[in-house]
Design an enzyme around this catalytic site. Structure first.
Site, PDB file in Angstrom:
ATOM      1  CG  ASP A   5      38.046  41.329  42.223  1.00 52.72           C
ATOM      2  OD1 ASP A   5      37.039  41.377  41.710  1.00 52.72           O
ATOM      3  OD2 ASP A   5      38.399  42.321  43.147  1.00 52.72           O
TER       4      ASP A   5
ATOM      5  CE  LYS B 203      42.808  37.587  42.063  1.00 52.45           C
ATOM      6  NZ  LYS B 203      42.009  37.617  43.356  1.00 52.45           N
TER       7      LYS B 203
END
Length: 213
Positions: A138, A120
């Site tokens: 997220d 991420k």
């Protein structure tokens, strides 16, 4: 979400916010990497509060190393998990100095090799700093991918890969920001604000949240 609805969904988000950006504050690729590393399980507001004091003092890998672990912790102690984040950031700075000439690498493989940097975080840096069409999933994007029907999946990676496949190329670079901001302020976790959602007509979510009294 029907395939035919995806383009107008993003066209609507683009019309409302033509040039979306992250809410993390930074002026260099290294500052962005640092802010994203510190943002895990923390709010952008909380990270910005800390980095506004840290970056004027140390905003390069060598400057962070010169602070020392205790010195760094003093600046970020208001952020959750700051002990482990400080350790990872120090290790990352050492690798950047020793292996990359103090510069943040542009490849996913090199980014993910840095301590505390997962997929991420690498996606955020590749997208926001280098303009690559990546998708950092997220909690907001994971929720929206499933709730809207845009990219249902059981894992962040599954949602990421579906988003990359379904989002039209013209919207892909900015899609990460539009989805995060929409999930943060409108398509919120507990009670989505459907009554003020500009893209509710394209969304699979039912029943829609009733209008507030």
């Amino acid at each position: 979400m029907k395939t035919a609805d995806i383009a107008p969904f993003f066209a609507t988000l683009k019309a409302a916010n033509p040039m979306p950006v992250t809410e993390l504050e930074y002026t260099s690729v290294f500052e962005l990497l640092t802010a994203v590393l510190l943002s895990a399980q923390a709010t952008d507001v909380g990270v910005n509060k800390a980095t506004r004091k840290l970056f004027p003092v140390a905003n390069t890998p060598q400057a962070i190393l010169d602070l020392g672990l205790d010195g760094l912790e003093g600046y970020i102690k208001t952020i959750g998990l700051y002990h482990s984040k400080a350790k990872h950031l120090m290790q990352t700075c050492r690798m950047l100095v020793d292996l990359h000439g103090g510069q943040v690498p542009r490849s996913r493989e090199a980014l993910e090799a840095l301590p505390g940097v997962g997929r991420k975080t690498a996606n955020v840096v590749l997208n926001s700093a280098f303009g690559e069409a990546t998708m950092a999933v997220d909690t907001h994007i994971f929720r929206m991918g499933n709730r809207t029907g845009l990219a249902p999946g059981k894992t962040p990676l599954e949602v990421e890969l579906k988003l990359l496949k379904r989002i039209p190329a013209e919207y892909l670079v900015d899609a990460h920001h539009w989805l995060i901001l929409h999930g943060r302020y409108v398509c919120v976790a507990r009670t989505p604000r459907c009554w003020e959602c500009a893209v509710s007509a394209y969304c699979d979510y039912t029943p829609k949240t009733p209008l507030p009294a």
